[in-house]
Design a protein around this motif. Structure first.
Motif, mmCIF file in Angstrom:
data_model
loop_
_atom_site.group_PDB
_atom_site.id
_atom_site.type_symbol
_atom_site.label_atom_id
_atom_site.label_comp_id
_atom_site.label_asym_id
_atom_site.label_seq_id
_atom_site.Cartn_x
_atom_site.Cartn_y
_atom_site.Cartn_z
ATOM 1 N N UNK A 1 21.082 0.803 10.084
ATOM 2 C CA UNK A 1 19.998 1.515 10.192
ATOM 3 C C UNK A 1 20.259 2.959 9.600
ATOM 4 N N UNK A 2 21.264 3.534 10.088
ATOM 5 C CA UNK A 2 21.711 4.836 9.648
ATOM 6 C C UNK A 2 21.906 4.789 8.241
ATOM 7 N N UNK A 3 22.709 3.928 7.685
ATOM 8 C CA UNK A 3 22.670 3.965 6.332
ATOM 9 C C UNK A 3 21.275 3.855 5.519
ATOM 10 N N UNK B 1 28.220 -11.013 8.204
ATOM 11 C CA UNK B 1 26.681 -11.439 8.545
ATOM 12 C C UNK B 1 26.115 -11.141 7.395
ATOM 13 N N UNK B 2 26.633 -10.408 6.262
ATOM 14 C CA UNK B 2 25.811 -10.450 5.042
ATOM 15 C C UNK B 2 25.312 -9.107 4.941
ATOM 16 N N UNK B 3 25.594 -7.798 5.754
ATOM 17 C CA UNK B 3 24.973 -6.761 5.695
ATOM 18 C C UNK B 3 25.840 -5.681 4.838
ATOM 19 N N UNK B 4 27.150 -6.018 4.662
ATOM 20 C CA UNK B 4 27.771 -5.144 3.844
ATOM 21 C C UNK B 4 28.743 -6.123 2.744
ATOM 22 N N UNK C 1 38.755 -0.593 1.900
ATOM 23 C CA UNK C 1 38.275 0.525 2.675
ATOM 24 C C UNK C 1 36.793 0.751 2.073
ATOM 25 N N UNK C 2 36.240 0.301 1.216
ATOM 26 C CA UNK C 2 34.598 0.560 0.665
ATOM 27 C C UNK C 2 33.997 -0.509 0.776
ATOM 28 N N UNK C 3 32.685 -0.261 1.237
ATOM 29 C CA UNK C 3 31.650 -1.307 1.260
ATOM 30 C C UNK C 3 30.366 -1.040 0.497
ATOM 31 N N UNK C 4 29.685 -1.894 0.397
ATOM 32 C CA UNK C 4 28.231 -1.729 -0.195
ATOM 33 C C UNK C 4 27.224 -2.493 0.786
ATOM 34 N N UNK C 5 26.088 -1.782 0.931
ATOM 35 C CA UNK C 5 25.047 -2.155 1.813
ATOM 36 C C UNK C 5 24.360 -3.203 0.954
ATOM 37 N N UNK C 6 23.985 -4.322 1.564
ATOM 38 C CA UNK C 6 23.235 -5.293 1.192
ATOM 39 C C UNK C 6 22.021 -5.397 1.683
ATOM 40 N N UNK C 7 20.731 -4.746 1.127
ATOM 41 C CA UNK C 7 19.500 -4.328 1.803
ATOM 42 C C UNK C 7 18.904 -5.544 2.354
ATOM 43 N N UNK D 1 25.774 -14.188 -1.585
ATOM 44 C CA UNK D 1 27.202 -14.394 -2.049
ATOM 45 C C UNK D 1 28.293 -13.305 -2.419
ATOM 46 N N UNK D 2 29.436 -13.132 -1.998
ATOM 47 C CA UNK D 2 30.192 -12.129 -2.685
ATOM 48 C C UNK D 2 30.215 -11.925 -4.288
ATOM 49 N N UNK D 3 30.092 -13.481 -4.706
ATOM 50 C CA UNK D 3 30.299 -13.524 -6.025
ATOM 51 C C UNK D 3 29.043 -13.093 -6.870
ATOM 52 N N UNK D 4 27.980 -12.720 -6.285
ATOM 53 C CA UNK D 4 26.952 -12.190 -7.028
ATOM 54 C C UNK D 4 27.180 -10.714 -7.252
ATOM 55 N N UNK D 5 28.104 -10.469 -8.054
ATOM 56 C CA UNK D 5 28.482 -8.945 -8.522
ATOM 57 C C UNK D 5 27.313 -8.099 -9.109
ATOM 58 N N UNK D 6 26.533 -8.921 -9.790
ATOM 59 C CA UNK D 6 25.709 -7.980 -10.583
ATOM 60 C C UNK D 6 24.432 -7.632 -9.413
ATOM 61 N N UNK D 7 24.137 -8.517 -8.595
ATOM 62 C CA UNK D 7 23.217 -7.856 -7.619
ATOM 63 C C UNK D 7 23.952 -6.799 -6.781
ATOM 64 N N UNK D 8 25.107 -6.767 -6.499
ATOM 65 C CA UNK D 8 25.739 -5.829 -5.587
ATOM 66 C C UNK D 8 25.906 -4.696 -6.594
ATOM 67 N N UNK D 9 26.411 -4.707 -7.738
ATOM 68 C CA UNK D 9 26.488 -3.439 -8.762
ATOM 69 C C UNK D 9 25.350 -2.766 -8.959
ATOM 70 N N UNK D 10 23.987 -3.484 -9.022
ATOM 71 C CA UNK D 10 22.885 -2.937 -9.241
ATOM 72 C C UNK D 10 22.450 -1.776 -8.058
ATOM 73 N N UNK D 11 23.143 -2.035 -6.811
ATOM 74 C CA UNK D 11 22.833 -1.050 -5.806
ATOM 75 C C UNK D 11 23.669 0.202 -5.882
ATOM 76 N N UNK D 12 24.415 0.323 -6.773
ATOM 77 C CA UNK D 12 25.336 1.554 -6.762
ATOM 78 C C UNK D 12 24.413 2.710 -7.431
ATOM 79 N N UNK D 13 23.293 2.578 -8.079
ATOM 80 C CA UNK D 13 22.378 3.509 -8.597
ATOM 81 C C UNK D 13 21.079 3.194 -8.544
ATOM 82 N N UNK D 14 20.123 4.105 -8.003
ATOM 83 C CA UNK D 14 18.845 3.587 -7.866
ATOM 84 C C UNK D 14 18.072 3.759 -9.186
#
Length: 274
Positions: free
Chosen positions: A19-21, A55-58, A64-70, A79-92
């Motif tokens: 929730x903080x993120x 649990x699929x939130x990060x 030492x670095x993590x991405x938030x999964x909305x 899946x962690x293999x969905x790199x495109x979906x994760x990469x798209x989170x890096x910039x709004x």
């Protein structure tokens, strides 16, 4: 794997982190930031981050670095293999482009461990799973022609088929070089909407892009409607002249194509290699 381990439930501390993120609009988190921002101890932070990944939130972006999964991605984690979906989170405001988008649209058979993202603002390179994430800033007038497409069930902003091909011709180094970019164009032309494509040419306003694309269509014996050909020629100036590749990369071979005003400074037999 226990089927319940995929349910994205949250414990009190885990909820505070997610929730903080979310409230701060943050998409990335480091282990050190988690300790400082959420007052977590050495042992606690490892357990919390590990649970949030399970649990699929990060998702782990690097050591030492993590991405938030909305949350809107649903109760079952991606899946962690969905790199495109994760990469798209890096910039709004970014979208997947160049060779990465070409692969999505079936315009190339080349497999690369690079994900290209166009963005309005500066962003540093990242690494997710086994892929390098690279960012490209384009002129404001180039930021059009993208849509959200499903990738493994998740909406990912990506340049459409027409814009992907044109971007690859304009920036061939981001598509594997001009031979590969020309092959991408050849496959795209057989499927694209010419009216949409010519509108993109005009919106981009890059005469050299029109000239190079026109030459490549003729060199590759790609069908171009007469009305479209006239429309593209009307966007050129009589004195327009451009090199097919930058002169510093050119070969001794040189030919001038008068119709499109293109100096063909590489061997045309090397084009359309995919």
């Amino acid at each position: 794997m226990d089927p319940h381990s995929n349910y994205r439930s949250l414990g009190p501390i885990e909820s505070r982190v997610v929730l903080g993120l979310t409230e701060q609009g943050r998409r990335e988190l480091t282990r050190q930031e988690a300790m400082e921002r959420f007052a977590l101890g050495e042992s606690t932070v490892n357990e919390v981050l590990s649970n949030l990944v399970r649990k699929g939130w990060l998702a782990r972006a690097s050591h030492g670095k993590y991405l938030l999964i909305p949350a809107e991605w649903g109760a079952t984690p991606t899946s962690e293999s969905n790199t495109l979906a994760l990469a798209a989170q890096l910039t709004p405001d970014g979208y997947i482009a160049f060779s990465t988008a070409a692969a999505h649209w079936g315009l190339t058979t080349q497999v690369r461990n690079v994900v290209w993202i166009v963005t309005r603002t500066h962003a540093r390179a990242r690494r997710i799973n086994d892929s390098d994430i690279r960012f490209a800033r384009l002129p404001t007038k180039s930021l059009f022609g993208f849509e959200r497409v499903p990738v493994f069930g998740y909406p990912v902003p990506m340049s459409d088929l027409e814009k992907t091909a044109l971007d690859c011709i304009e920036y061939p180094e981001r598509a594997g070089g001009l031979p590969e970019a020309s092959a991408i164009l050849a496959k795209a032309v057989r499927r694209w909407d010419w009216e949409k494509a010519v509108d993109y040419f005009e919106r981009r306003g890059n005469t050299a892009l029109i000239q190079k694309s026109g030459y490549l269509c003729d060199a590759g014996h790609l069908s171009m409607p007469d009305a479209i050909r006239v429309r593209l020629h009307n966007r050129m100036k009589p004195s327009s002249r451009t090199y097919l590749v930058p002169r510093r990369h050119s070969e001794p071979y040189q030919h001038y194509d008068r119709e499109w005003g293109v100096v063909v400074n590489i061997d045309p037999h090397t084009l359309f290699e995919n």
